[in-house]
Design a protein around this motif. Structure first.
Motif, mmCIF file in Angstrom:
data_model
loop_
_atom_site.group_PDB
_atom_site.id
_atom_site.type_symbol
_atom_site.label_atom_id
_atom_site.label_comp_id
_atom_site.label_asym_id
_atom_site.label_seq_id
_atom_site.Cartn_x
_atom_site.Cartn_y
_atom_site.Cartn_z
ATOM 1 N N VAL A 1 60.494 9.506 27.482
ATOM 2 C CA VAL A 1 61.554 9.871 28.139
ATOM 3 C C VAL A 1 60.842 11.754 28.837
ATOM 4 C CG1 VAL A 1 62.826 12.032 28.134
ATOM 5 C CG2 VAL A 1 63.898 10.290 26.819
ATOM 6 N N ARG A 2 59.742 12.015 27.333
ATOM 7 C CA ARG A 2 58.183 12.809 28.134
ATOM 8 C C ARG A 2 57.077 12.572 28.967
ATOM 9 N NH1 ARG A 2 55.675 15.473 24.741
ATOM 10 N NH2 ARG A 2 55.862 13.921 22.972
ATOM 11 N N LEU A 3 57.097 11.138 28.907
ATOM 12 C CA LEU A 3 56.126 10.949 29.202
ATOM 13 C C LEU A 3 56.014 10.114 31.235
ATOM 14 C CD1 LEU A 3 54.472 8.495 26.578
ATOM 15 C CD2 LEU A 3 53.264 9.864 27.335
ATOM 16 N N LEU A 4 57.674 9.514 30.728
ATOM 17 C CA LEU A 4 58.561 9.350 32.422
ATOM 18 C C LEU A 4 58.000 10.536 33.205
ATOM 19 C CD1 LEU A 4 60.796 6.242 31.319
ATOM 20 C CD2 LEU A 4 59.075 5.987 32.106
ATOM 21 N N PRO B 1 47.976 13.500 22.148
ATOM 22 C CA PRO B 1 47.851 14.658 23.516
ATOM 23 C C PRO B 1 48.834 14.224 24.651
ATOM 24 C CG PRO B 1 45.427 13.405 23.618
ATOM 25 C CD PRO B 1 46.267 13.041 22.326
ATOM 26 N N GLN B 2 49.596 13.435 24.877
ATOM 27 C CA GLN B 2 50.169 12.781 25.692
ATOM 28 C C GLN B 2 52.023 13.458 26.195
ATOM 29 O OE1 GLN B 2 49.013 13.093 28.331
ATOM 30 N NE2 GLN B 2 47.402 11.501 27.959
ATOM 31 N N PRO B 3 52.497 13.797 26.423
ATOM 32 C CA PRO B 3 52.038 14.099 28.180
ATOM 33 C C PRO B 3 50.814 15.404 28.925
ATOM 34 C CG PRO B 3 54.547 14.350 28.328
ATOM 35 C CD PRO B 3 53.815 14.366 26.383
ATOM 36 N N GLY B 4 50.975 16.324 27.734
ATOM 37 C CA GLY B 4 50.115 17.656 28.204
ATOM 38 C C GLY B 4 48.825 17.115 28.716
ATOM 39 N N LEU B 5 48.105 16.760 27.633
ATOM 40 C CA LEU B 5 46.690 16.513 28.581
ATOM 41 C C LEU B 5 47.309 15.907 30.135
ATOM 42 C CD1 LEU B 5 43.600 16.180 27.993
ATOM 43 C CD2 LEU B 5 44.045 13.896 26.893
ATOM 44 N N SER B 6 47.752 14.630 30.109
ATOM 45 C CA SER B 6 47.586 14.017 31.660
ATOM 46 C C SER B 6 48.183 15.419 32.919
ATOM 47 C CB SER B 6 48.366 12.849 31.784
ATOM 48 O OG SER B 6 48.266 11.971 31.051
ATOM 49 N N LEU B 7 49.073 16.112 32.244
ATOM 50 C CA LEU B 7 49.699 17.135 32.976
ATOM 51 C C LEU B 7 48.621 18.327 32.887
ATOM 52 C CD1 LEU B 7 53.135 17.129 31.551
ATOM 53 C CD2 LEU B 7 52.437 16.180 34.070
ATOM 54 N N LEU B 8 47.892 18.126 32.087
ATOM 55 C CA LEU B 8 46.697 19.238 32.403
ATOM 56 C C LEU B 8 45.816 18.488 33.760
ATOM 57 C CD1 LEU B 8 44.976 22.195 31.460
ATOM 58 C CD2 LEU B 8 43.713 20.384 29.714
ATOM 59 N N ALA C 1 53.617 3.301 23.581
ATOM 60 C CA ALA C 1 54.615 4.503 23.006
ATOM 61 C C ALA C 1 55.564 3.405 22.126
ATOM 62 C CB ALA C 1 56.153 5.243 24.504
ATOM 63 N N SER C 2 55.866 2.325 22.393
ATOM 64 C CA SER C 2 56.346 1.574 21.298
ATOM 65 C C SER C 2 58.291 2.332 20.712
ATOM 66 C CB SER C 2 55.555 1.515 20.189
ATOM 67 O OG SER C 2 54.320 1.082 20.586
ATOM 68 N N GLY C 3 59.120 1.777 22.052
ATOM 69 C CA GLY C 3 59.816 2.230 21.602
ATOM 70 C C GLY C 3 59.899 3.513 21.081
ATOM 71 N N ASP C 4 59.148 4.837 21.144
ATOM 72 C CA ASP C 4 60.233 6.005 20.445
ATOM 73 C C ASP C 4 60.724 6.441 21.813
ATOM 74 O OD1 ASP C 4 59.480 9.003 19.775
ATOM 75 O OD2 ASP C 4 57.775 8.807 18.859
ATOM 76 N N HIS C 5 62.043 6.791 21.708
ATOM 77 C CA HIS C 5 62.628 6.940 23.228
ATOM 78 C C HIS C 5 62.133 8.427 23.360
ATOM 79 C CE1 HIS C 5 64.210 3.141 23.311
ATOM 80 N NE2 HIS C 5 65.120 3.646 22.312
ATOM 81 N N CYS C 6 61.948 9.618 22.477
ATOM 82 C CA CYS C 6 62.256 10.754 22.930
ATOM 83 C C CYS C 6 60.735 11.059 23.436
ATOM 84 C CB CYS C 6 61.873 12.063 21.520
ATOM 85 S SG CYS C 6 63.373 12.366 20.832
ATOM 86 N N LEU C 7 60.094 10.363 23.127
ATOM 87 C CA LEU C 7 58.325 10.363 23.863
ATOM 88 C C LEU C 7 57.858 9.815 24.752
ATOM 89 C CD1 LEU C 7 55.335 11.210 23.732
ATOM 90 C CD2 LEU C 7 54.807 9.335 22.124
ATOM 91 N N GLY D 1 46.192 8.284 32.398
ATOM 92 C CA GLY D 1 46.029 9.218 31.224
ATOM 93 C C GLY D 1 47.992 8.270 30.515
ATOM 94 N N VAL D 2 49.043 8.535 31.708
ATOM 95 C CA VAL D 2 49.932 8.965 31.388
ATOM 96 C C VAL D 2 50.802 7.280 31.077
ATOM 97 C CG1 VAL D 2 50.785 9.041 33.417
ATOM 98 C CG2 VAL D 2 52.639 9.791 31.407
ATOM 99 N N ARG D 3 50.057 6.853 31.940
ATOM 100 C CA ARG D 3 50.373 4.969 31.857
ATOM 101 C C ARG D 3 49.922 3.768 30.704
ATOM 102 N NH1 ARG D 3 48.030 4.178 36.287
ATOM 103 N NH2 ARG D 3 46.035 3.711 35.594
ATOM 104 N N GLN D 4 49.104 4.733 30.421
ATOM 105 C CA GLN D 4 48.557 4.369 28.729
ATOM 106 C C GLN D 4 48.638 4.402 27.910
ATOM 107 O OE1 GLN D 4 45.884 2.069 28.625
ATOM 108 N NE2 GLN D 4 46.633 1.618 26.157
ATOM 109 N N ALA D 5 49.645 6.199 27.767
ATOM 110 C CA ALA D 5 50.344 6.235 26.550
ATOM 111 C C ALA D 5 51.661 6.041 26.685
ATOM 112 C CB ALA D 5 50.702 7.876 26.834
ATOM 113 N N LEU D 6 52.363 5.988 28.239
ATOM 114 C CA LEU D 6 53.463 4.651 27.978
ATOM 115 C C LEU D 6 53.329 3.586 27.415
ATOM 116 C CD1 LEU D 6 55.441 5.678 31.322
ATOM 117 C CD2 LEU D 6 56.422 5.948 29.216
ATOM 118 N N ALA D 7 52.007 2.330 27.852
ATOM 119 C CA ALA D 7 51.581 1.395 27.170
ATOM 120 C C ALA D 7 51.735 1.413 25.387
ATOM 121 C CB ALA D 7 50.706 0.535 27.584
#
Length: 230
Positions: free
Chosen positions: A118-121, A82-89, A110-116, A102-108
């Motif tokens: 971009v949104r997380l960054l 549920p990121q990055p929506g949850l962290s923005l919430l 993300a495993s090379g999923d570039h679309c994700l 939350g966003v820091r953990q999600a980035l860790a």
């Protein structure tokens, strides 16, 4: 034999995403509700995670923070990140530390999923700046730019330009921020994404105020307000 409707639940999720981008939030909400009804009917339970995530994003933009929280929780229950929506919430709720974590953990993860990524960054830039952590925001922009550079999508370049401008503004360089923010606003306008345009207008208003142009700042702020109201 059971007939398949023209737009099954999975298609409705994508339609809702486009409606949200276009600012048609009420229509997007209805599409997601119908998707959540249709998906189990066709045993497409895997789509309930993305559907509830999209509902969370719609509710967050509508300002229905409790409903957004519940939707993101359901997305998580169905195994969807549920990121990055949850962290923005969390940021909208004033829980800046939780948003950053939350966003820091999600980035860790993300495993090379570039679309994700971009949104997380992009979310990390917004959250870090809200926390006064300009260093983290700048590092996120530095990571974002080479990813965006691989693609030709106008929306991704708009994200990068907006993030660059926001960081430059936070570093006390409103004159340098203005062309980046204008570039991002123009790109979102051409795409037809009014919510993103309004967010950029608020940043532009702050930059223009810092640069001493009070009249321009007021015009941008009023335009942003009118767009959010619509």
């Amino acid at each position: 034999r059971q007939s398949i409707p023209a737009f099954t639940g999975v298609c409705r999720i994508h339609r809702a995403e486009l409606m949200r981008l276009r600012g048609s939030l009420a229509m997007a909400e209805e599409e997601v509700r119908q998707a959540c009804e249709e998906l189990p009917r066709f045993n497409l339970y895997s789509g309930l995670g993305p559907a509830n995530y999209e509902m969370g994003e719609v509710q967050r933009r509508l300002g229905n923070l409790q409903a957004a929280d519940e939707a993101f929780a359901r997305a998580h229950e169905f195994g969807y990140q549920p990121q990055p929506g949850l962290s923005l919430l969390r940021l909208a709720q004033g829980k800046v530390d939780a948003a950053a974590a939350g966003v820091r953990q999600a980035l860790a993860e993300a495993s090379g999923d570039h679309c994700l990524e971009v949104r997380l960054l992009a979310a990390q830039v917004e959250i870090a700046l809200a926390a006064g952590d300009v260093e983290t925001a700048g590092s996120a922009v530095d990571t974002l730019e080479p990813i965006v550079g691989v693609y030709g999508a106008d929306s991704l370049h708009a994200v990068a330009a907006g993030a660059r401008g926001a960081v430059m503004l936070a570093r006390g360089d409103p004159e340098g921020a203005l062309p980046e923010l204008r570039r991002a606003r123009q790109a979102w306008q051409q795409i037809g994404a009014p919510y993103e345009v309004a967010e950029l207008r608020l940043l532009l208003a702050n930059a223009q105020r810092a640069a001493g142009d009070q009249d321009a700042a007021l015009m941008e702020a009023r335009a942003a307000r009118d767009t959010f109201e619509r």
